[in-house]
Design a protein around this motif. Sequence first.
Motif, PDB file in Angstrom:
ATOM      1  N   LEU A  39       0.834  -1.200   0.000  1.00 39.25           N
ATOM      2  CA  LEU A  39       0.000   0.000   0.000  1.00 39.25           C
ATOM      3  C   LEU A  39       0.872   1.254   0.000  1.00 39.25           C
ATOM      4  O   LEU A  39       0.660   2.171  -0.782  1.00 39.25           O
ATOM      5  CB  LEU A  39      -0.931   0.004   1.218  1.00 39.25           C
ATOM      6  N   ALA A  42       2.564   1.754  -3.340  1.00 40.43           N
ATOM      7  CA  ALA A  42       1.612   2.216  -4.353  1.00 40.43           C
ATOM      8  C   ALA A  42       1.325   3.707  -4.183  1.00 40.43           C
ATOM      9  O   ALA A  42       1.217   4.446  -5.164  1.00 40.43           O
ATOM     10  CB  ALA A  42       0.312   1.413  -4.269  1.00 40.43           C
ATOM     11  N   ALA A  67      -5.584   1.061  -4.362  1.00 42.73           N
ATOM     12  CA  ALA A  67      -4.574   0.424  -3.510  1.00 42.73           C
ATOM     13  C   ALA A  67      -5.059   0.356  -2.061  1.00 42.73           C
ATOM     14  O   ALA A  67      -4.818  -0.638  -1.363  1.00 42.73           O
ATOM     15  CB  ALA A  67      -3.248   1.177  -3.600  1.00 42.73           C
TER      16      ALA A  67
END
Length: 180
Positions: A39, A42, A67
């Motif tokens: 996460l 991203a 994400a």
Amino acid sequence: MRKSFALQTEPHVADIGGTEFLFQPEVMGDEFLDAYAELRDAQKAKGIDLDNLADADPSDIRRSARAQRVFLARQMLPDSAKLFLRIDVVKDDKVLKSFQDLEEAETYAAKQKGARIVDALRLPSRVLVELLEWIVELHGGGGDARPTTSSSGSSTASRPVGSRGTGRSPSKASTRTRGR
């Protein structure tokens, strides 16, 4: 010496507008950390300046929000994750097709003149942020990471040791007024 550790066995429940999403009772540390790292990567890769969203590419913003959803879904039980991740390709307020993968939905939508992509479960950004904070606290070792029990399962408070102090209370409500 012996120490026992409780494990959460019942799923955690997030009620979002009357729809319940079931989260895994326990998530292994490495799985949680891997998902969290993905996460964060991203988010960084998109380079979105939250103070200047006008210049941001809408597809980058969509991928960043996606994400977040993917991270949360990885912590959910399968049926909840499926609903949470569903993307609909819509044209004239009709769902043409549903997907789990953003790229597949984008490819399909590009072939349908006038179609657009929407999350099947539309949520305000603040709800996604609150869910993220809750899950990180729950599984990431935050203050409330221990399994929950009913209040009837709690032990009663211990009596204080020693005698009661005679000092004044800082609360005006419990302080006696002079002269009475």
